[in-house]
Design a protein around this motif. Structure first.
Motif, PDB file in Angstrom:
ATOM      1  N   LEU A  65       0.934  -1.279  -0.021  1.00  0.00           N
ATOM      2  CA  LEU A  65       0.135   0.042   0.024  1.00  0.00           C
ATOM      3  C   LEU A  65       0.730   1.379  -0.249  1.00  0.00           C
ATOM      4  O   LEU A  65       0.708   2.528  -0.676  1.00  0.00           O
ATOM      5  N   LYS A  66       1.916   1.325   0.630  1.00  0.00           N
ATOM      6  CA  LYS A  66       2.932   2.346   0.707  1.00  0.00           C
ATOM      7  C   LYS A  66       3.477   2.669  -0.505  1.00  0.00           C
ATOM      8  O   LYS A  66       3.942   3.637  -0.934  1.00  0.00           O
ATOM      9  N   GLY A  67       3.701   1.441  -1.429  1.00  0.00           N
ATOM     10  CA  GLY A  67       4.103   1.712  -2.887  1.00  0.00           C
ATOM     11  C   GLY A  67       3.302   2.225  -3.697  1.00  0.00           C
ATOM     12  O   GLY A  67       3.657   2.901  -4.727  1.00  0.00           O
ATOM     13  N   PHE A  68       1.912   2.498  -3.352  1.00  0.00           N
ATOM     14  CA  PHE A  68       0.982   3.111  -4.242  1.00  0.00           C
ATOM     15  C   PHE A  68       1.184   4.661  -4.146  1.00  0.00           C
ATOM     16  O   PHE A  68       1.648   5.072  -2.911  1.00  0.00           O
ATOM     17  N   ASN A  69       0.985   5.409  -5.044  1.00  0.00           N
ATOM     18  CA  ASN A  69       0.972   6.693  -5.026  1.00  0.00           C
ATOM     19  C   ASN A  69       0.177   7.436  -4.408  1.00  0.00           C
ATOM     20  O   ASN A  69      -1.149   6.581  -4.027  1.00  0.00           O
ATOM     21  N   GLN A  70       0.244   8.709  -3.795  1.00  0.00           N
ATOM     22  CA  GLN A  70      -0.713   9.620  -3.066  1.00  0.00           C
ATOM     23  C   GLN A  70      -1.995   9.443  -3.492  1.00  0.00           C
ATOM     24  O   GLN A  70      -2.922   9.395  -2.756  1.00  0.00           O
ATOM     25  N   LEU A  71      -2.206   9.716  -4.977  1.00  0.00           N
ATOM     26  CA  LEU A  71      -3.464   9.529  -5.497  1.00  0.00           C
ATOM     27  C   LEU A  71      -4.365   8.490  -5.226  1.00  0.00           C
ATOM     28  O   LEU A  71      -5.641   8.342  -4.865  1.00  0.00           O
ATOM     29  N   TRP A  72      -3.653   7.404  -5.373  1.00  0.00           N
ATOM     30  CA  TRP A  72      -4.251   5.972  -5.430  1.00  0.00           C
ATOM     31  C   TRP A  72      -4.689   5.730  -3.931  1.00  0.00           C
ATOM     32  O   TRP A  72      -5.907   5.378  -3.578  1.00  0.00           O
ATOM     33  N   ARG A  73      -3.755   5.980  -2.904  1.00  0.00           N
ATOM     34  CA  ARG A  73      -4.192   6.002  -1.508  1.00  0.00           C
ATOM     35  C   ARG A  73      -5.544   6.721  -1.046  1.00  0.00           C
ATOM     36  O   ARG A  73      -6.285   6.293  -0.448  1.00  0.00           O
ATOM     37  N   ARG A  74      -5.456   8.020  -1.694  1.00  0.00           N
ATOM     38  CA  ARG A  74      -6.265   8.866  -1.350  1.00  0.00           C
ATOM     39  C   ARG A  74      -7.748   8.319  -2.049  1.00  0.00           C
ATOM     40  O   ARG A  74      -8.811   8.468  -1.363  1.00  0.00           O
ATOM     41  N   ASN A  75      -7.903   7.991  -3.393  1.00  0.00           N
ATOM     42  CA  ASN A  75      -9.095   7.351  -3.886  1.00  0.00           C
ATOM     43  C   ASN A  75      -9.498   6.129  -3.182  1.00  0.00           C
ATOM     44  O   ASN A  75     -10.733   5.875  -3.190  1.00  0.00           O
ATOM     45  N   ILE A  76      -8.489   5.429  -2.615  1.00  0.00           N
ATOM     46  CA  ILE A  76      -8.973   4.166  -1.695  1.00  0.00           C
ATOM     47  C   ILE A  76      -9.664   4.730  -0.733  1.00  0.00           C
ATOM     48  O   ILE A  76     -10.745   4.101  -0.359  1.00  0.00           O
ATOM     49  N   LYS A  77      -9.439   5.574   0.093  1.00  0.00           N
ATOM     50  CA  LYS A  77      -9.887   6.297   1.311  1.00  0.00           C
ATOM     51  C   LYS A  77     -11.215   6.842   0.799  1.00  0.00           C
ATOM     52  O   LYS A  77     -12.245   6.956   1.567  1.00  0.00           O
ATOM     53  N   ASP A 129       3.552   9.135 -24.053  1.00  0.00           N
ATOM     54  CA  ASP A 129       3.126  10.330 -24.608  1.00  0.00           C
ATOM     55  C   ASP A 129       1.974  10.742 -24.118  1.00  0.00           C
ATOM     56  O   ASP A 129       0.918  10.012 -24.316  1.00  0.00           O
ATOM     57  N   GLU A 130       1.716  11.860 -23.379  1.00  0.00           N
ATOM     58  CA  GLU A 130       0.265  12.253 -22.741  1.00  0.00           C
ATOM     59  C   GLU A 130      -0.838  12.376 -23.730  1.00  0.00           C
ATOM     60  O   GLU A 130      -1.996  12.699 -23.379  1.00  0.00           O
ATOM     61  N   THR A 131      -0.565  12.517 -24.938  1.00  0.00           N
ATOM     62  CA  THR A 131      -1.571  12.896 -26.052  1.00  0.00           C
ATOM     63  C   THR A 131      -2.077  11.558 -26.626  1.00  0.00           C
ATOM     64  O   THR A 131      -3.105  11.618 -27.312  1.00  0.00           O
ATOM     65  N   ASP A 132      -1.433  10.509 -26.147  1.00  0.00           N
ATOM     66  CA  ASP A 132      -1.812   9.273 -26.948  1.00  0.00           C
ATOM     67  C   ASP A 132      -2.880   8.763 -26.106  1.00  0.00           C
ATOM     68  O   ASP A 132      -3.207   8.971 -24.859  1.00  0.00           O
ATOM     69  N   HIS A 133      -3.900   8.203 -26.878  1.00  0.00           N
ATOM     70  CA  HIS A 133      -5.201   7.787 -26.265  1.00  0.00           C
ATOM     71  C   HIS A 133      -4.934   6.552 -25.160  1.00  0.00           C
ATOM     72  O   HIS A 133      -5.954   6.467 -24.387  1.00  0.00           O
ATOM     73  N   LEU A 134      -3.991   5.997 -25.408  1.00  0.00           N
ATOM     74  CA  LEU A 134      -3.653   4.795 -24.438  1.00  0.00           C
ATOM     75  C   LEU A 134      -2.829   5.120 -23.184  1.00  0.00           C
ATOM     76  O   LEU A 134      -2.686   4.372 -22.299  1.00  0.00           O
ATOM     77  N   PHE A 135      -2.282   6.372 -23.168  1.00  0.00           N
ATOM     78  CA  PHE A 135      -1.657   6.888 -21.962  1.00  0.00           C
ATOM     79  C   PHE A 135      -2.172   6.835 -20.851  1.00  0.00           C
ATOM     80  O   PHE A 135      -1.762   6.281 -19.750  1.00  0.00           O
ATOM     81  N   GLY A 136      -3.660   7.082 -20.705  1.00  0.00           N
ATOM     82  CA  GLY A 136      -4.235   6.988 -19.223  1.00  0.00           C
ATOM     83  C   GLY A 136      -4.268   5.670 -18.802  1.00  0.00           C
ATOM     84  O   GLY A 136      -4.162   5.519 -17.249  1.00  0.00           O
ATOM     85  N   LEU A 137      -3.981   4.335 -19.388  1.00  0.00           N
ATOM     86  CA  LEU A 137      -3.792   3.266 -18.969  1.00  0.00           C
ATOM     87  C   LEU A 137      -2.636   2.868 -18.157  1.00  0.00           C
ATOM     88  O   LEU A 137      -2.679   2.373 -17.198  1.00  0.00           O
ATOM     89  N   ILE A 138      -1.412   3.339 -18.630  1.00  0.00           N
ATOM     90  CA  ILE A 138      -0.255   3.279 -17.965  1.00  0.00           C
ATOM     91  C   ILE A 138      -0.406   4.174 -16.916  1.00  0.00           C
ATOM     92  O   ILE A 138       0.345   3.648 -15.754  1.00  0.00           O
ATOM     93  N   GLN A 139      -0.665   5.421 -16.998  1.00  0.00           N
ATOM     94  CA  GLN A 139      -1.088   6.320 -15.826  1.00  0.00           C
ATOM     95  C   GLN A 139      -1.656   5.633 -14.648  1.00  0.00           C
ATOM     96  O   GLN A 139      -1.235   5.839 -13.331  1.00  0.00           O
ATOM     97  N   PHE A 140      -2.724   5.090 -14.941  1.00  0.00           N
ATOM     98  CA  PHE A 140      -3.703   4.419 -13.948  1.00  0.00           C
ATOM     99  C   PHE A 140      -2.780   3.415 -13.141  1.00  0.00           C
ATOM    100  O   PHE A 140      -2.772   3.209 -12.103  1.00  0.00           O
ATOM    101  N   LYS A 141      -2.267   2.446 -14.031  1.00  0.00           N
ATOM    102  CA  LYS A 141      -1.619   1.209 -13.478  1.00  0.00           C
ATOM    103  C   LYS A 141      -0.251   1.637 -12.738  1.00  0.00           C
ATOM    104  O   LYS A 141       0.220   0.979 -11.775  1.00  0.00           O
ATOM    105  N   VAL A 142       0.567   2.636 -13.147  1.00  0.00           N
ATOM    106  CA  VAL A 142       1.835   3.049 -12.523  1.00  0.00           C
ATOM    107  C   VAL A 142       1.476   3.559 -11.070  1.00  0.00           C
ATOM    108  O   VAL A 142       2.503   3.520 -10.172  1.00  0.00           O
ATOM    109  N   GLY A 143      -0.024   3.835 -10.946  1.00  0.00           N
ATOM    110  CA  GLY A 143       0.069   4.584  -9.552  1.00  0.00           C
ATOM    111  C   GLY A 143      -0.038   3.473  -8.387  1.00  0.00           C
ATOM    112  O   GLY A 143       0.065   3.704  -7.463  1.00  0.00           O
ATOM    113  N   THR A 144      -0.070   2.317  -8.799  1.00  0.00           N
ATOM    114  CA  THR A 144       0.186   0.968  -7.929  1.00  0.00           C
ATOM    115  C   THR A 144       1.530   0.694  -7.494  1.00  0.00           C
ATOM    116  O   THR A 144       1.696  -0.190  -6.807  1.00  0.00           O
ATOM    117  N   GLY A 145       2.524   1.707  -7.983  1.00  0.00           N
ATOM    118  CA  GLY A 145       3.840   1.329  -7.352  1.00  0.00           C
ATOM    119  C   GLY A 145       4.459   0.087  -8.531  1.00  0.00           C
ATOM    120  O   GLY A 145       5.465   0.405  -8.672  1.00  0.00           O
TER     121      GLY A 145
END
Length: 373
Positions: free
Chosen positions: A190-202, A328-344
């Motif tokens: 859980l500590k490996g999760f980023n702040q946004l993820w931990r906040r969203n879980i709460k 690349d933040e303009t790529d439509h698939l970028f959101g996927l890696i952004q979401f998953k990277v939050g898990t640490g």
């Protein structure tokens, strides 16, 4: 080690898979029932000295229209010793056998990881304007033996299309995102999760989001959310019958092979996901969410519950499956890696899929046909 290859029963195949720490869910015998539009065969490699089974492969055969010839496909397989110095002694008999079965081309996906990037390395790549792809970021871990495997395959005549697809394109993801669970406490994960993820879980907890395990009868609820997601993300959804078949086939083989999770808020399911389990490897395989109530963060709550359940099962890895390698933040698939990277966790690159044309002319014709589709 001298080897013999022959067709084996599903029971033999399953027993071999169960003797391993894990294998891909695409290589369990029941996967053939999920992919029922293909013909299938179970192959086994035997050690001549001991008579023991030392490798197995699920082969799916797809007939090409108007011809009695087949594309032979081993998704994320075969399950063999990929680092064996005599790799050709494993693969040559397989090619000879598949040719005999009427295959004109063979496609396989060695379950071999070549590189890994941890979350800090990926984040640094995302914030660097010169970096557009994951492969432009220096890897945190490199497996030198994987490069040797690739060299051996090329020398044997296996081909790979370097732009990420081989032949008719990679079917299984080449880049995946995984959270390692071994030798870590849940607190540490859980500590490996980023702040946004931990906040969203709460936030989800506070809003009263409840994550429950569903059953076969809840699949229509899943399907509704999945179709909403398909429309939102512009992809073609699979029919309900596919998931019903998946559930029945996989759980008949092993009652804990497939699970369904639902995130419920005020009595309504607002997110859902399917989970697959083979030994110590657990996959988040399909996910879906409603267009409304996103502010109560059901997806974060659901992932956290699934990860905790994977941990409770003694899994060594929680696999969030495919990502694109685009940073690349303009790529439509970028959101996927952004979401998953939050898990640490970490991104992993597999060797990708490889083709062996047994009949060059038919292979070329298939290539042209697939590129026009």
């Amino acid at each position: 080690m001298s080897l013999t290859l022959r067709t084996i029963s599903r029971e033999q195949h399953l027993a071999f898979i169960q003797s391993l720490p894990s294998a891909s869910h695409c290589q369990v015998p029941a996967w053939a029932d999920v992919k029922n539009e293909w013909r299938s065969e179970n192959l086994g490699w035997f050690d001549d000295k001991t008579g023991q089974i030392v490798g197995a492969g699920l082969v799916l055969y797809r007939q090409i229209p108007k011809l009695k010839r087949y594309l032979a496909y081993l998704p994320e397989g075969p399950v063999i010793n990929w680092y064996a110095p005599n790799l050709d002694e494993w693969l040559q008999p397989m090619l000879a056998h598949l040719k005999q079965q009427g295959a004109f081309t063979v496609k396989m996906g060695p379950p071999v990881v070549i590189r890994r990037w941890d979350a800090p390395a990926i984040k640094a790549g995302i914030s660097d304007p010169d970096v557009k792809r994951l492969r432009d970021v220096e890897a945190t871990f490199i497996e030198p033996r994987a490069f040797e495997v690739a060299d051996r395959l090329r020398r044997m005549g296996w081909q790979q299309n370097e732009d990420g697809g081989a032949g008719f394109g990679d079917v299984q993801p080449r880049y995946v995102y995984q959270v390692p669970l071994e030798n870590r406490s849940l607190d540490d994960i859980l500590k490996g999760f980023n702040q946004l993820w931990r906040r969203n879980i709460k936030k989800a907890e506070k809003a009263g989001v409840e994550v429950v395990q569903g059953g076969y009868d809840d699949l229509p609820v899943w399907q509704k959310l999945y179709e909403v997601t398909a429309e939102r993300d512009h992809f073609r959804p699979r029919p309900l019958s596919y998931f019903q078949r998946m559930w029945t086939s996989l759980n008949n083989e092993d009652p804990n092979r497939m699970r369904l999770y639902l995130a419920v808020h005020e009595g309504e399911a607002v997110a859902a996901a399917t989970m697959l389990i083979v030994g110590g490897h657990v996959w988040y395989s399909y996910g879906a969410s409603a267009n409304h109530k996103r502010e109560v963060r059901p997806s974060n709550a659901m992932q956290w519950r699934m990860l905790r359940d994977a941990y409770a099962l003694g899994a060594s890895v929680y696999d969030l499956r495919g990502i694109s390698d685009s940073l690349d933040e303009t790529d439509h698939l970028f959101g996927l890696i952004q979401f998953k990277v939050g898990t640490g966790g970490q991104a992993a690159e597999y060797l990708g899929e490889w083709d062996f044309p047994l009949n060059k002319l038919l292979h070329k014709a298939l290539d042209i046909y697939m590129s026009r589709r």
